[in-house]
Motif scaffolding. Structure first.
Motif, PDB file in Angstrom:
ATOM      1  N   VAL A 102      -9.028 -14.173  39.134  1.00 41.59           N
ATOM      2  CA  VAL A 102     -10.477 -14.116  39.303  1.00 41.59           C
ATOM      3  C   VAL A 102     -11.089 -14.794  38.071  1.00 41.59           C
ATOM      4  O   VAL A 102     -10.696 -14.503  36.937  1.00 41.59           O
ATOM      5  CB  VAL A 102     -10.966 -12.663  39.437  1.00 41.59           C
ATOM      6  N   PHE A 103     -12.037 -15.690  38.302  1.00 41.43           N
ATOM      7  CA  PHE A 103     -12.617 -16.498  37.236  1.00 41.43           C
ATOM      8  C   PHE A 103     -14.135 -16.361  37.189  1.00 41.43           C
ATOM      9  O   PHE A 103     -14.759 -15.907  38.138  1.00 41.43           O
ATOM     10  CB  PHE A 103     -12.314 -17.991  37.467  1.00 41.43           C
ATOM     11  N   PHE A 104     -14.707 -16.821  36.077  1.00 38.10           N
ATOM     12  CA  PHE A 104     -16.133 -17.100  35.967  1.00 38.10           C
ATOM     13  C   PHE A 104     -16.269 -18.417  35.223  1.00 38.10           C
ATOM     14  O   PHE A 104     -15.284 -18.941  34.702  1.00 38.10           O
ATOM     15  CB  PHE A 104     -16.904 -15.956  35.287  1.00 38.10           C
ATOM     16  N   LEU A 105     -17.466 -18.989  35.206  1.00 40.49           N
ATOM     17  CA  LEU A 105     -17.681 -20.300  34.588  1.00 40.49           C
ATOM     18  C   LEU A 105     -18.354 -20.179  33.234  1.00 40.49           C
ATOM     19  O   LEU A 105     -19.197 -19.307  33.021  1.00 40.49           O
ATOM     20  CB  LEU A 105     -18.562 -21.177  35.479  1.00 40.49           C
ATOM     21  N   ARG A 106     -17.988 -21.097  32.345  1.00 43.92           N
ATOM     22  CA  ARG A 106     -18.649 -21.235  31.051  1.00 43.92           C
ATOM     23  C   ARG A 106     -19.119 -22.678  30.921  1.00 43.92           C
ATOM     24  O   ARG A 106     -18.365 -23.608  31.211  1.00 43.92           O
ATOM     25  CB  ARG A 106     -17.700 -20.919  29.909  1.00 43.92           C
ATOM     26  N   ALA A 107     -20.371 -22.846  30.518  1.00 43.71           N
ATOM     27  CA  ALA A 107     -20.912 -24.176  30.244  1.00 43.71           C
ATOM     28  C   ALA A 107     -21.102 -24.303  28.742  1.00 43.71           C
ATOM     29  O   ALA A 107     -21.681 -23.423  28.105  1.00 43.71           O
ATOM     30  CB  ALA A 107     -22.242 -24.368  30.964  1.00 43.71           C
ATOM     31  N   LEU A 108     -20.601 -25.394  28.181  1.00 43.05           N
ATOM     32  CA  LEU A 108     -20.756 -25.664  26.756  1.00 43.05           C
ATOM     33  C   LEU A 108     -21.487 -26.990  26.599  1.00 43.05           C
ATOM     34  O   LEU A 108     -21.139 -27.974  27.253  1.00 43.05           O
ATOM     35  CB  LEU A 108     -19.392 -25.735  26.073  1.00 43.05           C
ATOM     36  N   LEU A 109     -22.486 -27.012  25.736  1.00 39.40           N
ATOM     37  CA  LEU A 109     -23.267 -28.214  25.506  1.00 39.40           C
ATOM     38  C   LEU A 109     -22.925 -28.779  24.134  1.00 39.40           C
ATOM     39  O   LEU A 109     -22.797 -28.029  23.160  1.00 39.40           O
ATOM     40  CB  LEU A 109     -24.757 -27.905  25.611  1.00 39.40           C
ATOM     41  N   LYS A 110     -22.777 -30.111  24.063  1.00 39.50           N
ATOM     42  CA  LYS A 110     -22.369 -30.775  22.824  1.00 39.50           C
ATOM     43  C   LYS A 110     -23.444 -31.752  22.370  1.00 39.50           C
ATOM     44  O   LYS A 110     -24.163 -32.324  23.188  1.00 39.50           O
ATOM     45  CB  LYS A 110     -21.081 -31.560  23.044  1.00 39.50           C
ATOM     46  N   ASN A 111     -23.472 -31.987  21.059  1.00 41.18           N
ATOM     47  CA  ASN A 111     -24.368 -32.997  20.515  1.00 41.18           C
ATOM     48  C   ASN A 111     -23.651 -34.353  20.476  1.00 41.18           C
ATOM     49  O   ASN A 111     -22.539 -34.485  20.971  1.00 41.18           O
ATOM     50  CB  ASN A 111     -24.902 -32.586  19.146  1.00 41.18           C
ATOM     51  N   GLU A 112     -24.272 -35.356  19.865  1.00 43.56           N
ATOM     52  CA  GLU A 112     -23.707 -36.717  19.805  1.00 43.56           C
ATOM     53  C   GLU A 112     -22.334 -36.749  19.131  1.00 43.56           C
ATOM     54  O   GLU A 112     -21.477 -37.556  19.492  1.00 43.56           O
ATOM     55  CB  GLU A 112     -24.662 -37.656  19.052  1.00 43.56           C
ATOM     56  N   GLU A 113     -22.109 -35.880  18.146  1.00 42.84           N
ATOM     57  CA  GLU A 113     -20.835 -35.859  17.407  1.00 42.84           C
ATOM     58  C   GLU A 113     -19.742 -35.111  18.159  1.00 42.84           C
ATOM     59  O   GLU A 113     -18.606 -35.069  17.720  1.00 42.84           O
ATOM     60  CB  GLU A 113     -21.032 -35.220  16.019  1.00 42.84           C
ATOM     61  N   GLY A 114     -20.086 -34.472  19.273  1.00 42.91           N
ATOM     62  CA  GLY A 114     -19.111 -33.704  20.037  1.00 42.91           C
ATOM     63  C   GLY A 114     -18.980 -32.263  19.586  1.00 42.91           C
ATOM     64  O   GLY A 114     -18.072 -31.551  19.999  1.00 42.91           O
ATOM     65  N   THR A 115     -19.904 -31.825  18.734  1.00 40.19           N
ATOM     66  CA  THR A 115     -19.903 -30.441  18.259  1.00 40.19           C
ATOM     67  C   THR A 115     -20.595 -29.552  19.289  1.00 40.19           C
ATOM     68  O   THR A 115     -21.651 -29.904  19.805  1.00 40.19           O
ATOM     69  CB  THR A 115     -20.659 -30.339  16.913  1.00 40.19           C
ATOM     70  N   TYR A 116     -19.978 -28.416  19.570  1.00 38.40           N
ATOM     71  CA  TYR A 116     -20.583 -27.466  20.500  1.00 38.40           C
ATOM     72  C   TYR A 116     -21.824 -26.863  19.857  1.00 38.40           C
ATOM     73  O   TYR A 116     -21.758 -26.328  18.755  1.00 38.40           O
ATOM     74  CB  TYR A 116     -19.606 -26.363  20.872  1.00 38.40           C
TER      75      TYR A 116
END
Length: 140
Positions: free
Chosen positions: A77-91
């Motif tokens: 059983v799963f759930f979703l995680r969304a991660l947003l990054k900047n130009e450098e690829g840092t979360y």
């Protein structure tokens, strides 16, 4: 196929370059499985170790992707995680959707595997029996 969409307010996307979606195991799918351990450090978090989509760009305030479920994923059983990054690829931001869903994974047994293992078992026992009989006749 899993259709994943993220829609966020424009002001929340300030400084955001790309998005990443991860599949995360639920608490019940982590029980008695120490290798699925939650950790605050994203790269070390094995609870969310399956990357569904990466480096997604936004069209306006929306991004989406289609994730093809791999055949080697186990039932969980799963759930979703969304991660947003900047130009450098840092979360820089993250959010979790606690709408749980189940993936029925690959069981690992197909007709070909069952037949093949049965045949090879018979072959192995035949070789063993032949070897024992050969040793006995050789001793006489």
């Amino acid at each position: 196929m899993l259709d994943i969409t993220l829609e966020a307010p424009e002001e929340a996307l300030e400084g955001v370059s790309t998005a990443e979606f991860q599949l995360c195991y639920s608490k019940e799918s982590m029980e008695k499985r120490p290798w699925r351990d939650a950790d605050d450090i994203i790269g070390q978090d094995t609870q969310c170790s399956i990357t569904a989509c990466d480096d997604l760009t936004f069209t306006g305030n929306r991004t989406s992707c289609l994730y093809e479920i791999n055949s080697d994923i186990g039932t969980a059983v799963f759930f979703l995680r969304a991660l947003l990054k900047n130009e450098e690829g840092t979360y820089i931001q993250g959010a979790e959707n606690m709408n749980y869903f189940q993936i029925d994974g690959y069981l690992g047994r197909t007709t070909g595997i069952i037949v093949g293992s049965s045949v090879m078992s018979v072959v192995a026992w035949s070789i063993l029996a032949s070897g024992i009989m050969w040793e006995r006749t050789k001793q006489r």
